[in-house]
Write an enzyme that holds these catalytic residues in place. Structure first.
Site, PDB file in Angstrom:
ATOM      1  N   ARG A  73       0.815  -1.046  -0.010  1.00  0.00           N
ATOM      2  CA  ARG A  73       0.044   0.137   0.127  1.00  0.00           C
ATOM      3  C   ARG A  73       0.840   1.135   0.102  1.00  0.00           C
ATOM      4  O   ARG A  73       1.735   1.294   0.775  1.00  0.00           O
ATOM      5  CB  ARG A  73      -0.753   0.024   1.005  1.00  0.00           C
ATOM      6  CG  ARG A  73      -1.684   1.121   1.294  1.00  0.00           C
ATOM      7  CD  ARG A  73      -2.851   1.229   1.945  1.00  0.00           C
ATOM      8  NE  ARG A  73      -2.532   1.196   3.568  1.00  0.00           N
ATOM      9  CZ  ARG A  73      -3.654   1.681   4.658  1.00  0.00           C
ATOM     10  NH1 ARG A  73      -4.599   1.383   4.141  1.00  0.00           N
ATOM     11  NH2 ARG A  73      -3.265   1.703   5.695  1.00  0.00           N
ATOM     12  N   ASP A  85       9.094  -2.022  -9.095  1.00  0.00           N
ATOM     13  CA  ASP A  85      10.602  -2.316  -9.268  1.00  0.00           C
ATOM     14  C   ASP A  85      11.303  -3.242  -8.409  1.00  0.00           C
ATOM     15  O   ASP A  85      12.276  -4.046  -8.799  1.00  0.00           O
ATOM     16  CB  ASP A  85      11.207  -0.788  -9.325  1.00  0.00           C
ATOM     17  CG  ASP A  85      11.054  -0.088 -10.760  1.00  0.00           C
ATOM     18  OD1 ASP A  85      10.219  -0.638 -11.771  1.00  0.00           O
ATOM     19  OD2 ASP A  85      11.464   0.977 -10.840  1.00  0.00           O
ATOM     20  N   GLU A 150     -13.022   4.906  -0.074  1.00  0.00           N
ATOM     21  CA  GLU A 150     -12.849   5.401   1.344  1.00  0.00           C
ATOM     22  C   GLU A 150     -13.777   6.619   1.773  1.00  0.00           C
ATOM     23  O   GLU A 150     -14.139   6.762   3.040  1.00  0.00           O
ATOM     24  CB  GLU A 150     -11.586   5.659   1.845  1.00  0.00           C
ATOM     25  CG  GLU A 150     -10.620   4.612   1.571  1.00  0.00           C
ATOM     26  CD  GLU A 150      -9.383   4.756   2.036  1.00  0.00           C
ATOM     27  OE1 GLU A 150      -8.781   4.363   3.156  1.00  0.00           O
ATOM     28  OE2 GLU A 150      -8.505   5.300   1.321  1.00  0.00           O
ATOM     29  N   ASP A 176     -12.350   4.784   7.340  1.00  0.00           N
ATOM     30  CA  ASP A 176     -12.417   6.195   6.546  1.00  0.00           C
ATOM     31  C   ASP A 176     -13.873   6.358   6.254  1.00  0.00           C
ATOM     32  O   ASP A 176     -14.343   7.551   6.031  1.00  0.00           O
ATOM     33  CB  ASP A 176     -11.435   6.207   5.377  1.00  0.00           C
ATOM     34  CG  ASP A 176     -10.266   6.643   5.771  1.00  0.00           C
ATOM     35  OD1 ASP A 176      -9.960   7.414   6.651  1.00  0.00           O
ATOM     36  OD2 ASP A 176      -8.973   5.972   5.216  1.00  0.00           O
TER      37      ASP A 176
END
Length: 255
Positions: A73, A85, A150, A176
């Site tokens: 996250r 990457d 959220e 949230d």
């Protein structure tokens, strides 16, 4: 990036629920233990955790050693390419409120022809250039893109967000969401559950995978029965704290 595990993970979600946990630790031993403990995935948290990108690659390595899918996250769009990457199997992007923000997330996570991710094959995910370049770009585009809904703006734009090509999972952030509904922290409030059920039902009708956060057995069972396929349970530090508390209570009860 273990693309074989990504494909298996996708297939498992189609058949039923997968289980994981949020991890704020900077210690790869915790991540490795989650895999040995049976978790399907870990959400390695840069939004609310203290970890740096340098330490994150050690957590990703630990997840791969233990056979658990490492999702990161991010705290900003700029981190999407960086964590891919270093070998993340997917990215989870918080606070996505519009279809344009969802499309921007996909562009950052995908190479041509699906996006505009910055190109470099001298990275860990490409085995530092040892991997065939054509194979790398093909396999890299299989990484999971998970967007978090959220707040009320996201709810208003939910239909448009669901139409965004390239989104693998819609993740509902209940805490949230509860705040946006004026009941902060009350994740079992009827208004919160009602909106979450609406999202789940709409997503299921469109064949879109859905995820959410749970922090007790009751909510885990409830959303599993509702058909949520990507289930996260609590946070590494919270799980450890609860275990310590139970042991303390057991000892105190002896005396």
């Amino acid at each position: 990036m273990d693309t074989g595990s990504i494909q298996g993970f996708r297939e498992k979600m189609k058949m039923g629920a997968v289980l994981g946990t949020f991890m704020k630790t900077c210690d790869p031993g915790f991540v490795e233990t989650a895999g040995y403990g049976g978790m399907d995935f870990v959400i390695l948290d840069m939004e609310h955790g203290p970890i740096s990108i340098e330490h994150m690659q050690e957590n990703i390595r630990a997840a791969q050693v233990a056979g658990v899918v490492p999702i990161v996250r991010v705290s900003s769009r700029e981190e999407i390419s960086k964590v891919l990457d270093i070998g993340a199997a997917g990215v989870q992007i918080p606070q996505v409120s519009t279809a344009e923000e969802a499309r921007a997330a996909v562009r950052e996570a995908r190479f041509f022809p699906y996006g505009e991710r910055g190109v470099c094959r001298f990275v860990r995910a490409a085995h530092y250039s040892a991997m065939d370049r054509a194979e790398y770009f093909l396999e890299a585009n299989k990484a999971l893109v998970i967007v978090q809904l959220e707040g009320q703006e996201a709810i208003r734009n939910m239909d448009a967000i669901m139409e965004t090509e390239g989104i693998d999972i819609l993740f509902i952030g209940p805490y949230d969401l509860s705040q946006s509904l004026g009941v902060p922290g009350e994740t079992m409030h009827p208004s919160v559950i009602s909106q979450m059920e609406e999202i789940v039902d709409k997503a299921k009708a469109k064949g879109i995978l859905v995820g959410t956060f749970t922090d007790d057995r009751e909510t885990l069972e409830m959303w599993s029965r509702a058909g949520v396929q990507y289930l996260s349970y609590s946070v590494d530090m919270g799980i450890f704290c609860e275990a310590c508390r139970r042991i303390r209570e057991q000892l105190d009860s002896i005396g």
